[in-house]
Design an enzyme around this catalytic site. Structure first.
Site, short mmCIF file in Angstrom:
data_model
loop_
_atom_site.label_atom_id
_atom_site.label_comp_id
_atom_site.label_asym_id
_atom_site.label_seq_id
_atom_site.Cartn_x
_atom_site.Cartn_y
_atom_site.Cartn_z
N HIS A 118 40.24 40.76 32.49
CA HIS A 118 41.20 41.19 33.87
C HIS A 118 40.71 42.51 34.23
O HIS A 118 40.78 43.68 33.51
CB HIS A 118 42.64 41.10 33.56
CG HIS A 118 43.64 41.36 34.59
ND1 HIS A 118 43.67 40.55 35.74
CD2 HIS A 118 44.29 42.41 34.85
CE1 HIS A 118 44.62 40.82 36.47
NE2 HIS A 118 44.96 42.14 36.17
N ARG A 168 41.57 29.53 38.22
CA ARG A 168 42.42 28.32 37.75
C ARG A 168 43.46 28.68 36.83
O ARG A 168 42.97 29.13 35.70
CB ARG A 168 41.68 26.96 37.46
CG ARG A 168 40.70 26.62 38.49
CD ARG A 168 41.08 26.22 39.77
NE ARG A 168 42.14 25.22 40.11
CZ ARG A 168 42.83 25.06 41.20
NH1 ARG A 168 42.49 25.77 42.09
NH2 ARG A 168 43.72 24.17 41.24
N LEU A 202 45.75 27.75 33.90
CA LEU A 202 45.51 26.77 32.71
C LEU A 202 46.97 26.17 32.31
O LEU A 202 47.66 27.23 32.32
CB LEU A 202 44.81 27.14 31.55
CG LEU A 202 43.35 27.35 32.27
CD1 LEU A 202 42.64 28.32 31.05
CD2 LEU A 202 42.52 26.10 32.26
N GLU A 240 33.44 46.38 32.73
CA GLU A 240 33.81 44.94 32.30
C GLU A 240 32.77 44.39 31.66
O GLU A 240 32.72 43.97 30.49
CB GLU A 240 34.35 44.05 33.52
CG GLU A 240 35.29 44.33 34.04
CD GLU A 240 35.86 43.40 35.22
OE1 GLU A 240 35.50 42.39 35.30
OE2 GLU A 240 36.52 43.88 36.24
N GLY A 282 29.71 35.26 38.33
CA GLY A 282 29.47 35.32 36.86
C GLY A 282 28.61 36.56 36.45
O GLY A 282 27.85 36.45 35.89
N SER A 283 28.94 37.84 36.98
CA SER A 283 28.15 39.16 36.51
C SER A 283 28.79 39.32 35.02
O SER A 283 27.94 39.73 34.24
CB SER A 283 28.50 40.25 37.36
OG SER A 283 29.98 40.59 37.28
N ASN A 284 29.95 38.91 34.83
CA ASN A 284 30.24 39.05 33.45
C ASN A 284 29.73 38.15 32.64
O ASN A 284 29.68 38.35 31.23
CB ASN A 284 31.91 38.84 33.30
CG ASN A 284 32.66 40.28 33.36
OD1 ASN A 284 32.67 41.16 32.73
ND2 ASN A 284 33.30 40.26 34.69
N ASN A 304 40.33 36.31 28.10
CA ASN A 304 40.26 36.37 29.57
C ASN A 304 39.68 37.82 29.92
O ASN A 304 40.25 38.97 29.12
CB ASN A 304 41.38 36.01 30.34
CG ASN A 304 41.04 36.28 31.82
OD1 ASN A 304 40.23 35.65 32.30
ND2 ASN A 304 42.24 36.88 32.41
C1 GRF Z 1 36.19 40.27 37.28
O1 GRF Z 1 36.55 41.24 38.24
C2 GRF Z 1 37.20 39.93 36.12
O2 GRF Z 1 37.72 40.94 35.82
C3 GRF Z 1 38.14 38.97 36.91
O3 GRF Z 1 37.27 38.26 37.79
C4 GRF Z 1 36.05 38.94 38.19
C5 GRF Z 1 34.92 38.11 37.80
O4 GRF Z 1 33.79 38.70 38.27
N1 GRF Z 1 38.72 37.86 36.25
P1 GRF Z 1 32.12 38.16 37.87
O5 GRF Z 1 32.30 36.73 38.43
O6 GRF Z 1 32.19 38.24 36.32
O7 GRF Z 1 31.30 38.88 38.76
#
Ligand code: GRF
Length: 195
Positions: A110, A92, A94, A175, A14-16, A108
């Protein structure tokens, strides 16, 4: 005008999610209302709790079909009056029916410059191909994986001594800058009746 209600779907670290929480903290227009994980052990759930955001675990293991799992997700999202969904490391796939219900309202992130390197293990494949540049993409979710309209991208240079791990770390940093910007862009593009 009430703030836009955002749900973030995660499966892991969950760093994003953290970047989105930090960026929207105190914002009168954007509010992260709910974090859903399909995995009860996801560290991102702790991040959400720390930020005072409601969490839910909707485990795919509790549902016998993908439709039933997606219906449970949809129910949670509508009960919380969610306007926009951000997938952030949600592992997952969808169903097309669920994706259609959230068309233009689900994003999303990526870790590649789509349409190049869809799917998993992007950094190792980028290195194996000798690419000089990679990056990350935020896109609307459509039924085909990693194929929806692109909202924003950021480039990351590949260094000669990069490993998949070092490249992943630099792409991750990109990101964390990109997702909040893309969320704001997508929020501004929503029909005004929803905000
Ligand atoms: C990220 O690299 C994102 O691009 C991909 O999954 C990873 C999630 O990282 N879809 P985090 O859980 O947000 O740290």
């Amino acid at each position: 005008m009430r703030p836009l209600k955002i749900a973030v779907l995660i499966s892991g670290n969950g760093s994003n999610l953290q970047a989105l929480l930090d960026d929207t903290n105190g914002d009168p227009h954007l509010h992260i209302t709910l974090v859903i994980s399909n995995n009860a052990d996801a560290y991102g759930l702790q991040r959400a709790t720390q930020a005072g955001v409601a969490t839910m675990v909707v485990s795919h293991k509790d549902y016998s079909t993908r439709d039933a799992f997606d219906n449970a997700l949809h129910k949670a999202l509508t009960e919380h009056k969610i306007d926009l969904v951000c997938l952030a490391g949600f592992m997952r796939l969808l169903t097309p029916a669920f994706v259609e219900r959230w068309r233009q309202r689900m994003l999303n992130i990526h870790p590649s410059l789509l349409p190049a390197y869809k799917g998993l293990n992007t950094h190792a494949r980028v290195l194996a191909d000798g690419q000089k540049t990679t990056g990350c993409t935020v896109h609307y979710v459509v039924a085909d994986m990693d194929a929806g309209p692109i909202i924003a991208q950021a480039n990351v240079a590949v260094h000669e001594d990069d490993t998949a791990h070092s490249l992943q770390q630099r792409v991750h940093e990109a990101e964390h800058r990109l997702y909040p910007q893309a969320l704001r862009k997508a929020a501004a593009a929503l029909p005004s009746s929803q905000s």
